[in-house]
Design a protein around this motif. Sequence first.
Motif, PDB file in Angstrom:
ATOM      1  N   ALA A   1      40.991  45.471  34.997  1.00  0.00           N
ATOM      2  CA  ALA A   1      42.206  45.598  34.185  1.00  0.00           C
ATOM      3  C   ALA A   1      43.421  45.377  35.072  1.00  0.00           C
ATOM      4  CB  ALA A   1      42.271  46.984  33.549  1.00  0.00           C
ATOM      5  N   ASN A   2      44.450  44.794  34.523  1.00  0.00           N
ATOM      6  CA  ASN A   2      45.727  44.529  35.198  1.00  0.00           C
ATOM      7  C   ASN A   2      45.647  43.454  36.278  1.00  0.00           C
ATOM      8  OD1 ASN A   2      47.205  46.443  33.722  1.00  0.00           O
ATOM      9  ND2 ASN A   2      46.593  48.073  35.117  1.00  0.00           N
ATOM     10  N   VAL A   3      44.538  42.727  36.385  1.00  0.00           N
ATOM     11  CA  VAL A   3      44.382  41.722  37.434  1.00  0.00           C
ATOM     12  C   VAL A   3      44.261  40.333  36.826  1.00  0.00           C
ATOM     13  CG1 VAL A   3      42.926  40.910  39.337  1.00  0.00           C
ATOM     14  CG2 VAL A   3      43.305  43.355  39.025  1.00  0.00           C
ATOM     15  N   ASN A   4      45.076  39.422  37.327  1.00  0.00           N
ATOM     16  CA  ASN A   4      45.016  38.010  36.964  1.00  0.00           C
ATOM     17  C   ASN A   4      44.760  37.249  38.264  1.00  0.00           C
ATOM     18  OD1 ASN A   4      45.315  35.487  35.801  1.00  0.00           O
ATOM     19  ND2 ASN A   4      47.540  35.568  35.827  1.00  0.00           N
ATOM     20  N   VAL A   5      43.697  36.462  38.289  1.00  0.00           N
ATOM     21  CA  VAL A   5      43.292  35.766  39.501  1.00  0.00           C
ATOM     22  C   VAL A   5      43.538  34.269  39.350  1.00  0.00           C
ATOM     23  CG1 VAL A   5      41.347  35.271  41.031  1.00  0.00           C
ATOM     24  CG2 VAL A   5      41.529  37.507  39.961  1.00  0.00           C
ATOM     25  N   LYS A   6      44.156  33.687  40.366  1.00  0.00           N
ATOM     26  CA  LYS A   6      44.376  32.244  40.412  1.00  0.00           C
ATOM     27  C   LYS A   6      43.781  31.692  41.704  1.00  0.00           C
ATOM     28  CE  LYS A   6      48.636  32.071  37.757  1.00  0.00           C
ATOM     29  NZ  LYS A   6      50.041  31.701  37.767  1.00  0.00           N
ATOM     30  N   HIS A   7      43.304  30.484  41.626  1.00  0.00           N
ATOM     31  CA  HIS A   7      42.740  29.797  42.782  1.00  0.00           C
ATOM     32  C   HIS A   7      43.557  28.522  42.980  1.00  0.00           C
ATOM     33  CE1 HIS A   7      38.858  27.991  44.722  1.00  0.00           C
ATOM     34  NE2 HIS A   7      39.870  28.006  45.544  1.00  0.00           N
ATOM     35  N   VAL A   8      44.071  28.304  44.175  1.00  0.00           N
ATOM     36  CA  VAL A   8      44.861  27.104  44.452  1.00  0.00           C
ATOM     37  C   VAL A   8      44.112  26.205  45.429  1.00  0.00           C
ATOM     38  CG1 VAL A   8      47.075  28.235  43.971  1.00  0.00           C
ATOM     39  CG2 VAL A   8      46.178  28.241  46.304  1.00  0.00           C
TER      40      VAL A   8
ATOM     41  N   GLN B   1      41.486  50.168  41.498  1.00  0.00           N
ATOM     42  CA  GLN B   1      41.827  49.884  40.097  1.00  0.00           C
ATOM     43  C   GLN B   1      43.356  49.876  39.998  1.00  0.00           C
ATOM     44  OE1 GLN B   1      39.578  49.132  37.744  1.00  0.00           O
ATOM     45  NE2 GLN B   1      37.915  49.471  39.174  1.00  0.00           N
ATOM     46  N   PRO B   2      43.968  48.702  39.993  1.00  0.00           N
ATOM     47  CA  PRO B   2      45.437  48.631  39.990  1.00  0.00           C
ATOM     48  C   PRO B   2      46.064  49.332  38.780  1.00  0.00           C
ATOM     49  CG  PRO B   2      44.477  46.494  40.467  1.00  0.00           C
ATOM     50  CD  PRO B   2      43.360  47.376  40.031  1.00  0.00           C
TER      51      PRO B   2
ATOM     52  N   LEU C   1      46.773  37.714  41.706  1.00  0.00           N
ATOM     53  CA  LEU C   1      46.186  37.383  43.001  1.00  0.00           C
ATOM     54  C   LEU C   1      46.051  35.869  43.105  1.00  0.00           C
ATOM     55  CD1 LEU C   1      43.306  40.032  43.056  1.00  0.00           C
ATOM     56  CD2 LEU C   1      45.542  40.205  44.171  1.00  0.00           C
ATOM     57  N   ILE C   2      46.685  35.282  44.109  1.00  0.00           N
ATOM     58  CA  ILE C   2      46.597  33.846  44.343  1.00  0.00           C
ATOM     59  C   ILE C   2      45.734  33.636  45.584  1.00  0.00           C
ATOM     60  CG2 ILE C   2      47.872  31.728  44.862  1.00  0.00           C
ATOM     61  CD1 ILE C   2      49.894  34.338  43.318  1.00  0.00           C
TER      62      ILE C   2
END
Length: 183
Positions: free
Chosen positions: A144-151, A115-116, A122-123
């Motif tokens: 909570a506190n996590v934003n996830v991106k997919h490239v 739990q950050p 995160l990419i």
Amino acid sequence: MNLVLVSDIFGNTAALKAFAEKLNAQSIVDPYGGVDMAFNSEQQAYEYFSQHIGLDEYVAILQKAIKPLAGSTILIGFSVGASAIWSMSAHPAIKTIAKGICFYSSQIRHHTDIQPQFEIELIFPHYEPHFDVKSLQVELATKANVNVKHVDYLHGFMNPHSSNFNQNAYDQTLAALSKELKN
């Protein structure tokens, strides 16, 4: 604001130093104490890192490197460097870290219980051979506190030493990071 780059298994290479300079990063943390190991291949780098360092030791190296920093800090990590940031993010004693930006950390899949305690972006790459990227993204996006991106690029797209390096993705990401860090 401190900006610290956290290297992948290749360590503190000339390419990473150039990237740090472009972003005005204050320092680079790497698993080899700043020595350019000049690995001939990803396989050689992976084997050396696995046999001589390991993730737990790299987390300790990172913690020691950021401990004396005064003021707010942003960490940008690549591959195992991103995994070290993720592992360290569980420690509430680290109050100076404002954000971690983590590129293609495949080891996070083994530490989904974390739990950050600070903001983490995160990419994830388009594909990983050892696990389902989309399933991991779905699981982590609820934290909570996590934003996830997919490239649409592959693991290593930011590293000129990687067989998956993508110059266009590198240039676009560098421009986006430069803009984000100025705000």
